[in-house]
Design a protein around this motif. Structure first.
Motif, PDB file in Angstrom:
ATOM      1  N   GLY A   1       0.796  -1.216   0.000  1.00  0.00           N
ATOM      2  CA  GLY A   1       0.000   0.000   0.000  1.00  0.00           C
ATOM      3  C   GLY A   1       0.830   1.268   0.000  1.00  0.00           C
ATOM      4  N   GLY A   2       2.105   1.120   0.275  1.00  0.00           N
ATOM      5  CA  GLY A   2       2.993   2.269   0.327  1.00  0.00           C
ATOM      6  C   GLY A   2       3.498   2.686  -1.041  1.00  0.00           C
ATOM      7  N   SER A   3       4.407   3.668  -1.028  1.00  0.00           N
ATOM      8  CA  SER A   3       4.929   4.236  -2.269  1.00  0.00           C
ATOM      9  C   SER A   3       6.447   4.336  -2.232  1.00  0.00           C
ATOM     10  CB  SER A   3       4.359   5.649  -2.493  1.00  0.00           C
ATOM     11  OG  SER A   3       2.956   5.622  -2.624  1.00  0.00           O
ATOM     12  N   LEU A   4       7.036   4.299  -3.399  1.00  0.00           N
ATOM     13  CA  LEU A   4       8.461   4.565  -3.587  1.00  0.00           C
ATOM     14  C   LEU A   4       8.634   5.299  -4.901  1.00  0.00           C
ATOM     15  CD1 LEU A   4      10.240   1.189  -2.682  1.00  0.00           C
ATOM     16  CD2 LEU A   4      10.439   3.343  -1.428  1.00  0.00           C
TER      17      LEU A   4
ATOM     18  N   ALA B   1       2.959  -1.803 -18.338  1.00  0.00           N
ATOM     19  CA  ALA B   1       2.466  -3.169 -18.218  1.00  0.00           C
ATOM     20  C   ALA B   1       1.103  -3.132 -17.536  1.00  0.00           C
ATOM     21  CB  ALA B   1       3.440  -4.007 -17.398  1.00  0.00           C
ATOM     22  N   ASP B   2       0.239  -4.061 -17.893  1.00  0.00           N
ATOM     23  CA  ASP B   2      -1.106  -4.086 -17.312  1.00  0.00           C
ATOM     24  C   ASP B   2      -1.060  -4.188 -15.792  1.00  0.00           C
ATOM     25  OD1 ASP B   2      -2.666  -6.042 -19.993  1.00  0.00           O
ATOM     26  OD2 ASP B   2      -2.257  -3.895 -19.809  1.00  0.00           O
ATOM     27  N   SER B   3      -0.084  -4.890 -15.280  1.00  0.00           N
ATOM     28  CA  SER B   3      -0.008  -5.126 -13.837  1.00  0.00           C
ATOM     29  C   SER B   3       0.284  -3.860 -13.027  1.00  0.00           C
ATOM     30  CB  SER B   3       1.061  -6.174 -13.535  1.00  0.00           C
ATOM     31  OG  SER B   3       2.333  -5.748 -14.002  1.00  0.00           O
ATOM     32  N   VAL B   4       0.759  -2.808 -13.696  1.00  0.00           N
ATOM     33  CA  VAL B   4       1.114  -1.590 -12.951  1.00  0.00           C
ATOM     34  C   VAL B   4       0.314  -0.375 -13.399  1.00  0.00           C
ATOM     35  CG1 VAL B   4       3.451  -2.478 -12.643  1.00  0.00           C
ATOM     36  CG2 VAL B   4       2.985  -0.829 -14.473  1.00  0.00           C
ATOM     37  N   LYS B   5      -0.522  -0.523 -14.398  1.00  0.00           N
ATOM     38  CA  LYS B   5      -1.314   0.615 -14.890  1.00  0.00           C
ATOM     39  C   LYS B   5      -2.153   1.198 -13.771  1.00  0.00           C
ATOM     40  CE  LYS B   5      -1.852  -0.333 -19.818  1.00  0.00           C
ATOM     41  NZ  LYS B   5      -2.758  -0.834 -20.879  1.00  0.00           N
ATOM     42  N   GLY B   6      -2.137   2.515 -13.681  1.00  0.00           N
ATOM     43  CA  GLY B   6      -2.908   3.199 -12.653  1.00  0.00           C
ATOM     44  C   GLY B   6      -2.185   3.307 -11.328  1.00  0.00           C
ATOM     45  N   ARG B   7      -1.062   2.586 -11.190  1.00  0.00           N
ATOM     46  CA  ARG B   7      -0.309   2.636  -9.924  1.00  0.00           C
ATOM     47  C   ARG B   7       1.084   3.233 -10.116  1.00  0.00           C
ATOM     48  NH1 ARG B   7       1.171  -1.901  -7.432  1.00  0.00           N
ATOM     49  NH2 ARG B   7       1.298  -3.175  -9.341  1.00  0.00           N
ATOM     50  N   PHE B   8       1.697   2.963 -11.252  1.00  0.00           N
ATOM     51  CA  PHE B   8       3.049   3.444 -11.532  1.00  0.00           C
ATOM     52  C   PHE B   8       3.006   4.546 -12.577  1.00  0.00           C
ATOM     53  CE2 PHE B   8       5.612  -0.689 -10.490  1.00  0.00           C
ATOM     54  CZ  PHE B   8       4.974  -0.758  -9.258  1.00  0.00           C
TER      55      PHE B   8
ATOM     56  N   MET C   1       5.987   4.801  -7.857  1.00  0.00           N
ATOM     57  CA  MET C   1       5.243   3.558  -7.611  1.00  0.00           C
ATOM     58  C   MET C   1       4.339   3.759  -6.408  1.00  0.00           C
ATOM     59  SD  MET C   1       8.247   0.745  -8.284  1.00  0.00           S
ATOM     60  CE  MET C   1       9.124   1.134  -6.771  1.00  0.00           C
ATOM     61  N   ASN C   2       3.053   3.692  -6.635  1.00  0.00           N
ATOM     62  CA  ASN C   2       2.052   3.848  -5.574  1.00  0.00           C
ATOM     63  C   ASN C   2       1.280   2.548  -5.390  1.00  0.00           C
ATOM     64  OD1 ASN C   2       2.767   6.599  -5.380  1.00  0.00           O
ATOM     65  ND2 ASN C   2       1.241   7.154  -6.928  1.00  0.00           N
ATOM     66  N   SER C   3       0.603   2.435  -4.270  1.00  0.00           N
ATOM     67  CA  SER C   3      -0.208   1.246  -3.974  1.00  0.00           C
ATOM     68  C   SER C   3       0.585  -0.033  -4.218  1.00  0.00           C
ATOM     69  CB  SER C   3      -1.486   1.251  -4.832  1.00  0.00           C
ATOM     70  OG  SER C   3      -2.242   2.413  -4.602  1.00  0.00           O
ATOM     71  N   LEU C   4       1.770  -0.064  -3.674  1.00  0.00           N
ATOM     72  CA  LEU C   4       2.655  -1.200  -3.924  1.00  0.00           C
ATOM     73  C   LEU C   4       2.071  -2.489  -3.351  1.00  0.00           C
ATOM     74  CD1 LEU C   4       6.030   0.593  -3.394  1.00  0.00           C
ATOM     75  CD2 LEU C   4       5.439  -0.741  -5.407  1.00  0.00           C
ATOM     76  N   GLN C   5       2.339  -3.572  -4.064  1.00  0.00           N
ATOM     77  CA  GLN C   5       1.868  -4.890  -3.688  1.00  0.00           C
ATOM     78  C   GLN C   5       3.072  -5.817  -3.524  1.00  0.00           C
ATOM     79  OE1 GLN C   5      -0.595  -5.865  -7.049  1.00  0.00           O
ATOM     80  NE2 GLN C   5      -2.071  -4.225  -6.655  1.00  0.00           N
ATOM     81  N   ARG C   6       2.880  -6.918  -2.813  1.00  0.00           N
ATOM     82  CA  ARG C   6       3.981  -7.864  -2.622  1.00  0.00           C
ATOM     83  C   ARG C   6       4.530  -8.335  -3.963  1.00  0.00           C
ATOM     84  NH1 ARG C   6       3.101 -12.573   1.560  1.00  0.00           N
ATOM     85  NH2 ARG C   6       5.273 -12.851   0.922  1.00  0.00           N
ATOM     86  N   GLU C   7       3.654  -8.426  -4.928  1.00  0.00           N
ATOM     87  CA  GLU C   7       4.061  -8.903  -6.250  1.00  0.00           C
ATOM     88  C   GLU C   7       4.988  -7.923  -6.962  1.00  0.00           C
ATOM     89  OE1 GLU C   7       0.691 -10.819  -4.674  1.00  0.00           O
ATOM     90  OE2 GLU C   7       0.873  -8.692  -5.194  1.00  0.00           O
ATOM     91  N   ASP C   8       5.114  -6.714  -6.440  1.00  0.00           N
ATOM     92  CA  ASP C   8       6.017  -5.723  -7.037  1.00  0.00           C
ATOM     93  C   ASP C   8       7.451  -5.886  -6.547  1.00  0.00           C
ATOM     94  OD1 ASP C   8       3.358  -3.397  -6.598  1.00  0.00           O
ATOM     95  OD2 ASP C   8       3.957  -4.363  -8.477  1.00  0.00           O
ATOM     96  N   THR C   9       7.665  -6.784  -5.632  1.00  0.00           N
ATOM     97  CA  THR C   9       9.007  -7.026  -5.107  1.00  0.00           C
ATOM     98  C   THR C   9       9.939  -7.517  -6.200  1.00  0.00           C
ATOM     99  OG1 THR C   9       8.252  -7.500  -2.861  1.00  0.00           O
ATOM    100  CG2 THR C   9      10.342  -8.476  -3.525  1.00  0.00           C
ATOM    101  N   GLY C  10      11.160  -6.978  -6.207  1.00  0.00           N
ATOM    102  CA  GLY C  10      12.141  -7.424  -7.185  1.00  0.00           C
ATOM    103  C   GLY C  10      13.251  -6.399  -7.362  1.00  0.00           C
ATOM    104  N   MET C  11      14.180  -6.744  -8.236  1.00  0.00           N
ATOM    105  CA  MET C  11      15.233  -5.807  -8.621  1.00  0.00           C
ATOM    106  C   MET C  11      14.727  -5.005  -9.804  1.00  0.00           C
ATOM    107  SD  MET C  11      18.320  -4.899  -7.768  1.00  0.00           S
ATOM    108  CE  MET C  11      19.255  -6.262  -7.080  1.00  0.00           C
ATOM    109  N   TYR C  12      14.830  -3.695  -9.703  1.00  0.00           N
ATOM    110  CA  TYR C  12      14.351  -2.814 -10.748  1.00  0.00           C
ATOM    111  C   TYR C  12      15.524  -2.217 -11.514  1.00  0.00           C
ATOM    112  CZ  TYR C  12       9.516  -3.041  -9.211  1.00  0.00           C
ATOM    113  OH  TYR C  12       8.252  -3.483  -8.914  1.00  0.00           O
TER     114      TYR C  12
END
Length: 125
Positions: free
Chosen positions: A15-18, A60-67, A82-93
């Motif tokens: 739910g947080g942002s970076l 990407a569809d998975s991040v539309k409206g959030r990133f 990146m807003n409304s972060l989800q666990r699935e967003d975890t990774g190396m960017y």
């Protein structure tokens, strides 16, 4: 020589942002298509968002409206909000760049010749 350097990763609760930053060196922004990619443990690297030299963007569809991808040409910096972060967003960017052509798409990862070292994002529930 084109160089890219990411920063801004970290740990955040769901739910947080970076905001990720990518400092770019050695190119003129309107000559390049730049994008953000990510790679989760055990998974393939995938495209997240791209921005062309004319400012057009895609997600990407998975991040539309959030990133949101953006660039500050005066500062030679690319961003990924990146807003409304989800666990699935975890990774190396990673940020990456390629010469502008007939298209600017993160779908064709092999087109991107220049890469940063990456910044880690960890989202916990």
């Amino acid at each position: 020589q084109v160089q890219l350097l990411e920063s801004g990763g970290g740990s955040v609760q769901a739910g947080g942002s970076l905001r990720l930053s990518c400092a770019v060196f050695g190119y003129t922004y309107n000559d390049f298509c730049v994008a953000w990619f990510r790679q989760a443990p055990g998974k393939e690297r995938e495209g997240v968002a791209a921005i062309d030299g004319d400012g057009s963007t895609s997600y990407a569809d998975s991040v539309k409206g959030r990133f949101t991808i953006s660039q500050d040409n005066a500062k030679n910096t690319l961003y990924l909000q990146m807003n409304s972060l989800q666990r699935e967003d975890t990774g190396m960017y990673y940020c990456a760049a390629k010469w502008r052509g007939s298209y600017c798409s993160f779908m064709y990862i092999r087109d991107f010749r220049f890469w940063g070292q990456g910044t880690q994002v960890a989202v916990s529930s």
